[in-house]
Design a protein around this motif. Structure first.
Motif, PDB file in Angstrom:
ATOM      1  N   MET A 172      14.159  27.116 -42.690  1.00  0.00           N
ATOM      2  CA  MET A 172      13.045  27.617 -41.876  1.00  0.00           C
ATOM      3  C   MET A 172      12.380  28.725 -42.689  1.00  0.00           C
ATOM      4  N   ARG A 173      11.069  28.944 -42.459  1.00  0.00           N
ATOM      5  CA  ARG A 173      10.368  30.026 -43.171  1.00  0.00           C
ATOM      6  C   ARG A 173       9.952  31.109 -42.173  1.00  0.00           C
ATOM      7  N   MET A 174      10.301  32.348 -42.523  1.00  0.00           N
ATOM      8  CA  MET A 174      10.035  33.477 -41.613  1.00  0.00           C
ATOM      9  C   MET A 174       9.071  34.463 -42.287  1.00  0.00           C
ATOM     10  N   ASN A 175       8.004  34.805 -41.596  1.00  0.00           N
ATOM     11  CA  ASN A 175       6.992  35.736 -42.117  1.00  0.00           C
ATOM     12  C   ASN A 175       7.394  37.173 -41.763  1.00  0.00           C
ATOM     13  N   LEU A 176       7.626  37.988 -42.788  1.00  0.00           N
ATOM     14  CA  LEU A 176       8.113  39.361 -42.572  1.00  0.00           C
ATOM     15  C   LEU A 176       6.998  40.411 -42.568  1.00  0.00           C
ATOM     16  N   ALA A 177       5.735  39.978 -42.612  1.00  0.00           N
ATOM     17  CA  ALA A 177       4.632  40.958 -42.677  1.00  0.00           C
ATOM     18  C   ALA A 177       4.280  41.449 -41.272  1.00  0.00           C
ATOM     19  N   CYS A 178       5.211  42.214 -40.731  1.00  0.00           N
ATOM     20  CA  CYS A 178       5.028  42.755 -39.377  1.00  0.00           C
ATOM     21  C   CYS A 178       5.680  44.136 -39.359  1.00  0.00           C
ATOM     22  N   PRO A 179       5.381  44.939 -38.329  1.00  0.00           N
ATOM     23  CA  PRO A 179       6.058  46.235 -38.249  1.00  0.00           C
ATOM     24  C   PRO A 179       7.579  46.052 -38.229  1.00  0.00           C
ATOM     25  N   LEU A 180       8.281  46.986 -38.840  1.00  0.00           N
ATOM     26  CA  LEU A 180       9.749  46.897 -38.927  1.00  0.00           C
ATOM     27  C   LEU A 180      10.387  46.763 -37.539  1.00  0.00           C
ATOM     28  N   SER A 181       9.802  47.426 -36.545  1.00  0.00           N
ATOM     29  CA  SER A 181      10.384  47.350 -35.193  1.00  0.00           C
ATOM     30  C   SER A 181      10.354  45.906 -34.687  1.00  0.00           C
ATOM     31  N   VAL A 182       9.302  45.166 -35.016  1.00  0.00           N
ATOM     32  CA  VAL A 182       9.196  43.766 -34.584  1.00  0.00           C
ATOM     33  C   VAL A 182      10.227  42.924 -35.342  1.00  0.00           C
ATOM     34  N   LEU A 183      10.362  43.206 -36.619  1.00  0.00           N
ATOM     35  CA  LEU A 183      11.327  42.478 -37.441  1.00  0.00           C
ATOM     36  C   LEU A 183      12.753  42.706 -36.907  1.00  0.00           C
ATOM     37  N   LYS A 184      13.048  43.955 -36.542  1.00  0.00           N
ATOM     38  CA  LYS A 184      14.398  44.256 -36.020  1.00  0.00           C
ATOM     39  C   LYS A 184      14.666  43.471 -34.747  1.00  0.00           C
ATOM     40  N   LYS A 185      13.657  43.390 -33.894  1.00  0.00           N
ATOM     41  CA  LYS A 185      13.818  42.645 -32.636  1.00  0.00           C
ATOM     42  C   LYS A 185      14.056  41.163 -32.962  1.00  0.00           C
ATOM     43  N   ALA A 186      13.289  40.633 -33.910  1.00  0.00           N
ATOM     44  CA  ALA A 186      13.417  39.214 -34.267  1.00  0.00           C
ATOM     45  C   ALA A 186      14.825  38.922 -34.809  1.00  0.00           C
ATOM     46  N   LEU A 187      15.327  39.815 -35.673  1.00  0.00           N
ATOM     47  CA  LEU A 187      16.655  39.592 -36.259  1.00  0.00           C
ATOM     48  C   LEU A 187      17.751  39.717 -35.208  1.00  0.00           C
ATOM     49  N   ALA A 188      17.554  40.632 -34.264  1.00  0.00           N
ATOM     50  CA  ALA A 188      18.532  40.771 -33.178  1.00  0.00           C
ATOM     51  C   ALA A 188      18.535  39.496 -32.330  1.00  0.00           C
ATOM     52  N   ASN A 189      17.359  38.949 -32.066  1.00  0.00           N
ATOM     53  CA  ASN A 189      17.278  37.676 -31.318  1.00  0.00           C
ATOM     54  C   ASN A 189      18.056  36.586 -32.057  1.00  0.00           C
ATOM     55  N   LEU A 190      17.849  36.541 -33.380  1.00  0.00           N
ATOM     56  CA  LEU A 190      18.471  35.483 -34.176  1.00  0.00           C
ATOM     57  C   LEU A 190      19.992  35.645 -34.184  1.00  0.00           C
ATOM     58  N   GLU A 191      20.430  36.875 -34.341  1.00  0.00           N
ATOM     59  CA  GLU A 191      21.877  37.136 -34.359  1.00  0.00           C
ATOM     60  C   GLU A 191      22.519  36.703 -33.032  1.00  0.00           C
ATOM     61  N   ALA A 192      21.882  37.115 -31.933  1.00  0.00           N
ATOM     62  CA  ALA A 192      22.444  36.778 -30.611  1.00  0.00           C
ATOM     63  C   ALA A 192      22.467  35.265 -30.431  1.00  0.00           C
ATOM     64  N   ALA A 193      21.417  34.587 -30.852  1.00  0.00           N
ATOM     65  CA  ALA A 193      21.342  33.135 -30.662  1.00  0.00           C
ATOM     66  C   ALA A 193      22.417  32.432 -31.493  1.00  0.00           C
ATOM     67  N   VAL A 194      22.621  32.872 -32.725  1.00  0.00           N
ATOM     68  CA  VAL A 194      23.634  32.233 -33.586  1.00  0.00           C
ATOM     69  C   VAL A 194      25.035  32.492 -33.007  1.00  0.00           C
ATOM     70  N   ASN A 195      25.270  33.715 -32.537  1.00  0.00           N
ATOM     71  CA  ASN A 195      26.578  34.017 -31.942  1.00  0.00           C
ATOM     72  C   ASN A 195      26.849  33.123 -30.737  1.00  0.00           C
ATOM     73  N   LYS A 196      25.807  32.915 -29.937  1.00  0.00           N
ATOM     74  CA  LYS A 196      25.974  32.086 -28.745  1.00  0.00           C
ATOM     75  C   LYS A 196      26.257  30.633 -29.145  1.00  0.00           C
ATOM     76  N   LEU A 197      25.582  30.192 -30.186  1.00  0.00           N
ATOM     77  CA  LEU A 197      25.747  28.820 -30.660  1.00  0.00           C
ATOM     78  C   LEU A 197      27.189  28.567 -31.115  1.00  0.00           C
ATOM     79  N   GLN A 198      27.769  29.583 -31.739  1.00  0.00           N
ATOM     80  CA  GLN A 198      29.093  29.404 -32.332  1.00  0.00           C
ATOM     81  C   GLN A 198      30.213  29.800 -31.372  1.00  0.00           C
ATOM     82  N   ALA A 199      29.840  30.295 -30.167  1.00  0.00           N
ATOM     83  CA  ALA A 199      30.881  30.789 -29.236  1.00  0.00           C
ATOM     84  C   ALA A 199      31.689  29.625 -28.668  1.00  0.00           C
TER      85      ALA A 199
END
Ligand SMILES: Cc1ncc(COP(=O)(O)O)c(C=O)c1O
Length: 393
Positions: free
Chosen positions: A366-393
């Motif tokens: 997948m391709r992810m565009n990082l040209a956004c405020p850092l706060s938005v990027l942090k939220k996006a990465l937190a979403n991704l982390e939570a989703a992957v954890n749920k997938l593997q639970a």
């Protein structure tokens, strides 16, 4: 020295922004953080807006000649940013880089001719070949130790009497690879030996990370320059794609004449009266803003890579050597491509590019565009982390 604010959150929804207002159509919901199409969520810089405002003070928007400053500023920018000496006579216009690729194909090849691209690659490369009824030849890149490299032996093996052209993304989208002078030199040599044209899309070249250096393909040797058409633009660098103003650099006078004939035939040579002064302003006043942008993007890249390494080891992020696009290898998640895309939207609430858009070689990516405020990027990465954890639970 002015400090620019890249942390500012700007709500672009409802402005006709492709990135925001196509979410429902593309992802089936508006409830995703849009990190797909390559434009930035940062304000287009003030000196560019000022140039447009200045042009607005003259309220007649009739047919307007492109001023000499357009060509001079492209020439000066190539020298100061890329140490490339060009003549202003080598510079011409295109509304966009993709339209330049298409016009070059129309001008310099015939229907049925073979044109080589290097997948996975920016998907309009396929369209400009196939929609102009030329034959697409694939020369896939090799992913080795977290970096793409060109397969030049394979390239030699696919060249035949019908081959006319090779199109490259220099630097590479989606991999973010900054091709080295050696790699480009070898590629250029093959093109010269086989009398192939080399279409070098250098739209991402101003956004090279600090550790790397962009080599303009045509700067390598006179012989390569004579076979190369280079496309550049302030659009990615200064977040101004909507102005539809790009430059094409063609040192070979015969090729230049062919290109201009097609530019006239499709009758888009005037461009728009706001894009021309905007390009001049960007190239004359843009260095300080660009330096600050590169710092910001560099920090976003380090943050994203560090976070993914530590918290989402099931995904491998390729470090972009240029630009702000992160190529995510998600193969270890063990999902089909359809399930992976669905997972990103429904579970992670992220609007990313499906890797297979760039060719079948992008399967599992997948391709992810990082040209956004850092706060938005942090939220996006937190979403991704939570989703992957749920997938593997
Ligand atoms: C490699 C590459 N070329 C060209 C473009 C787009 O160019 P334009 O909008 O000027 O046609 C992009 C946009 O993402 C790109 O990544």
């Amino acid at each position: 020295m002015k400090t620019y604010d890249f942390d500012e959150i700007i709500d672009r929804a409802g402005t006709g922004s492709v990135k925001y207002d196509l979410r429902k159509e593309l992802f089936g919901t508006d409830d995703v953080i849009p990190m797909w199409v390559a434009d930035m969520d940062f304000r287009t810089p003030d000196f560019l807006v000022d140039a447009i405002n200045k042009r607005m003070e003259d309220p007649i928007f009739g047919y307007t000649l492109r001023e000499d400053a357009f060509y001079e500023s492209v020439k000066a920018w190539m020298k100061k940013r890329h140490d490339w000496n060009i003549e202003k006579e080598w510079v011409t216009f295109s509304p966009g880089v993709v339209s330049a690729l298409s016009m070059a194909i129309l001008a310099m090849t015939k229907p049925g001719d073979n044109i080589v691209v290097q997948p996975p690659v920016y998907n309009p490369f396929y369209f400009v070949v196939e929609d102009n009824d030329r034959t697409l030849v694939r020369n896939p890149l090799i992913l080795e130790d977290g970096r793409y490299r060109m397969d030049l032996d394979h390239l030699k093996s696919v060249i035949n009497e019908n081959t006319r052209m090779v199109i490259i993304s220099n630097p590479h989208n989606p991999g973010g690879t900054v091709w080295t002078e050696a790699e480009l030199g070898q590629l250029g040599k093959i093109c010269v030996e086989n009398d192939l044209l080399l279409l070098s899309d250098e739209i991402h070249s101003d956004l090279v990370a600090r550790k790397f250096r962009h080599t303009p393909t045509a700067s390598i040797s006179e012989e390569i320059a004579q076979h190369t058409i280079t496309c550049v633009a302030p659009s990615k660098t200064f977040n101004a794609a909507g102005l539809s103003t790009s430059a094409v650099i063609i040192p070979n006078t015969e090729l230049m004449a062919k290109y201009k004939r097609t530019l006239n035939a499709v009758h888009v040579g005037f461009g728009n009266i706001f894009g021309n002064p905007a390009l001049v302003a960007a190239y004359e006043h843009g260095e300080e803003w660009l330096e600050q942008l590169l710092d910001y993007i560099g920090k976003n890249i380090s943050h994203a890579i560090g976070f993914i390494e530590k918290k989402i080891p099931q995904i491998t992020a390729m470090e972009p050597e240029a630009s702000y696009l992160l190529w995510l290898d998600c193969r270890k998640l063990g999902l089909s491509q359809e399930a992976l895309c669905d997972f990103m939207v429904r579970e992670a609430r992220l609007g990313l590019n499906d890797g297979t858009m760039f060719g079948k070689e992008g399967t599992g990516f997948m391709r992810m565009n990082l040209a956004c405020p850092l706060s938005v990027l942090k939220k996006a990465l937190a979403n991704l982390e939570a989703a992957v954890n749920k997938l593997q639970a």
